[in-house]
Scaffold this active site. Sequence first.
Site, mmCIF file in Angstrom:
data_model
loop_
_atom_site.group_PDB
_atom_site.id
_atom_site.type_symbol
_atom_site.label_atom_id
_atom_site.label_comp_id
_atom_site.label_asym_id
_atom_site.label_seq_id
_atom_site.Cartn_x
_atom_site.Cartn_y
_atom_site.Cartn_z
ATOM 1 N N ASP A 57 -28.092 72.790 -19.724
ATOM 2 C CA ASP A 57 -28.646 71.465 -20.024
ATOM 3 C C ASP A 57 -29.380 70.902 -18.817
ATOM 4 O O ASP A 57 -30.068 69.882 -18.931
ATOM 5 C CB ASP A 57 -27.541 70.495 -20.449
ATOM 6 C CG ASP A 57 -26.553 70.227 -19.323
ATOM 7 O OD1 ASP A 57 -25.911 71.194 -18.867
ATOM 8 O OD2 ASP A 57 -26.439 69.067 -18.887
ATOM 9 N N GLY A 91 -21.665 55.439 -19.924
ATOM 10 C CA GLY A 91 -23.127 55.371 -20.028
ATOM 11 C C GLY A 91 -23.824 54.918 -18.750
ATOM 12 O O GLY A 91 -25.023 54.653 -18.745
HETATM 13 P P1 AMP Z 1 -24.773 65.607 -16.209
HETATM 14 O O1 AMP Z 1 -23.529 65.895 -15.415
HETATM 15 O O2 AMP Z 1 -25.481 64.362 -15.797
HETATM 16 O O3 AMP Z 1 -25.676 66.785 -16.344
HETATM 17 O O4 AMP Z 1 -24.234 65.275 -17.688
HETATM 18 C C1 AMP Z 1 -23.535 66.174 -18.515
HETATM 19 C C2 AMP Z 1 -23.289 65.497 -19.855
HETATM 20 O O5 AMP Z 1 -22.395 64.401 -19.717
HETATM 21 C C3 AMP Z 1 -24.534 64.904 -20.515
HETATM 22 O O6 AMP Z 1 -24.399 65.015 -21.904
HETATM 23 C C4 AMP Z 1 -24.491 63.463 -20.059
HETATM 24 O O7 AMP Z 1 -25.215 62.611 -20.894
HETATM 25 C C5 AMP Z 1 -23.000 63.181 -20.129
HETATM 26 N N1 AMP Z 1 -22.582 62.130 -19.192
HETATM 27 C C6 AMP Z 1 -22.365 62.241 -17.875
HETATM 28 N N2 AMP Z 1 -21.962 61.064 -17.348
HETATM 29 C C7 AMP Z 1 -21.921 60.183 -18.362
HETATM 30 C C8 AMP Z 1 -21.585 58.792 -18.467
HETATM 31 N N3 AMP Z 1 -21.186 58.093 -17.415
HETATM 32 N N4 AMP Z 1 -21.671 58.227 -19.685
HETATM 33 C C9 AMP Z 1 -22.054 58.923 -20.761
HETATM 34 N N5 AMP Z 1 -22.380 60.226 -20.731
HETATM 35 C C10 AMP Z 1 -22.307 60.849 -19.555
HETATM 36 MG MG MG Z 2 -27.397 67.170 -17.142
#
Ligand code: AMP
Ligand code: MG
Length: 478
Positions: free
Chosen positions: A246, A120
């Site tokens: 996303d 998180g």
């Molecule tokens: P992102 O790479 O930021 O676009 O995230 C892709 C997905 O992974 C989304 O659903 C994010 O909320 C989740 N996510 C990425 N990093 C984390 C993390 N450290 N903790 C929880 N969820 C994560």
């Molecule tokens: Mg994202």
Amino acid sequence: MNFKNRFIELGPEFYQGKTPDPVTDPYLIDYSPSAGKLIDLPPEADKDSDFLERFSGNKPIEGAQPLAMAYSGHQFGSYNPRMGDGRGLLLGEIQNQNQEMWDLYLKGAGPTRFARGFDGRATLNSSIREHLASEAFNGLGIPTTRSLAVIGIRELIYRQRPELAAILVRVADSHIRFGSFEFFHYNGQEKNVERLLEFSIQNYYPDIAEESDKYRIFFQRTVQRTAKLIAKWQAVGFIHGVMNTDNMCITGTTFDYGPYGFMDRFVPNHTSNHSDTHRRYAYNQQPEIGFWNLNKLAETLSPLIDTEILEEEMKQYQPIFNRFYREEMSKKLGLAILDSEFTQLVQEMFQLLHDQQLDYTNFFRFLANYPEASCSIDNLKPWLNRYLELAQREDISHEERKTQMDATNPKFILRTHLLQTALDKALKESDFSEITRLRILLENPFQDQPEIFEEHEIEHYAQDTPEASICRQTSCSA
Ligand code: AMP
Ligand code: MG
């Protein structure tokens, strides 16, 4: 701050209500006054003694109703049903003094129901990267989410190695992604797709709320805005790096900066994302991927809008993109007569940029100064002569053309080596001054700011990327 929380009214199927996890000893890394202005905050963060406590999530912000949004999406072409805000929280929507609405959002505020076992949190490194890119994009005049601040937290998180963590405070016109629609569509909740659509129209396009074909117009506008945005990315030489659905915002705003990059030496199939081995998200793939992503959005709307109508709107994407892209190129070259000779000139230009391995950004600044600035590359001269011939057909003086071009072509971009220097100082020496300096430099990327930067600094920031940093890639977890 005047919170008018609208998203929360959609009900619990759309989110998980959750407050940020407390952190120890938050500290300020950088604050953007111009982003603060959007939500009526003072130019200095520390004018508000509670700023760090409130924006790190330690103390509640009055009026905020934090929630983690549900969404899914296509990642690298495959559907992932389990996504959502794993580490992000929408604190609420704020109406500012100009009656504009802005989402206030924390990234890295602790794990939510959607975290799937991840921590998180966000790394300090990635938060600084998003912060600077957001504010640089705003300086370039390209639609983007904004970054109000990066707040460091005294917590180690584990990626390939232990890393410092931070919270990014994001301000944006919307956090509704293509993936938000996909979530309900693939869960068979058509009613909720429709409610999200109604919500989006109500809040982002109130002018069409009474139209009988408002669903169609909504989709049409999403197609237009997406095409326009990607035309701007291509024109400025930006590589997003992770164009998963996303990370596509329905308002056509640049969203979720990850392993992005700015083109230095012109390499059309360059991808800034080290993990993107198939080059799905390479620079020259971006327009096509925009289309692919819009198709995924269209699919979610197919129970609500005739398939034929959706197809008709999709057919507009390519011509709209071409039109916007041509407009961008016209401004970049300072040429207004867009005939077949112009088209040929542009095609030959890209070939030359590639063959001569020129710096994409600095080429256009040079061009505005040509022929006063001399050219040392013989292979370029026939093209430059042709360019001058076309320029002479135009109604404006050389001086006027230069002024226009310099207002379109940035002198300063967020080059990897500049970003790396700022990151190294921050991570190794806890010195955040270079982050602030880069933010200020890039807030006005078209002009020198001699009252802030000395001549040798200006020269340093505007230089071609050094050989060792050319086409550098970033990994997703960085
Ligand atoms: P992102 O790479 O930021 O676009 O995230 C892709 C997905 O992974 C989304 O659903 C994010 O909320 C989740 N996510 C990425 N990093 C984390 C993390 N450290 N903790 C929880 N969820 C994560
Ligand atoms: Mg994202």
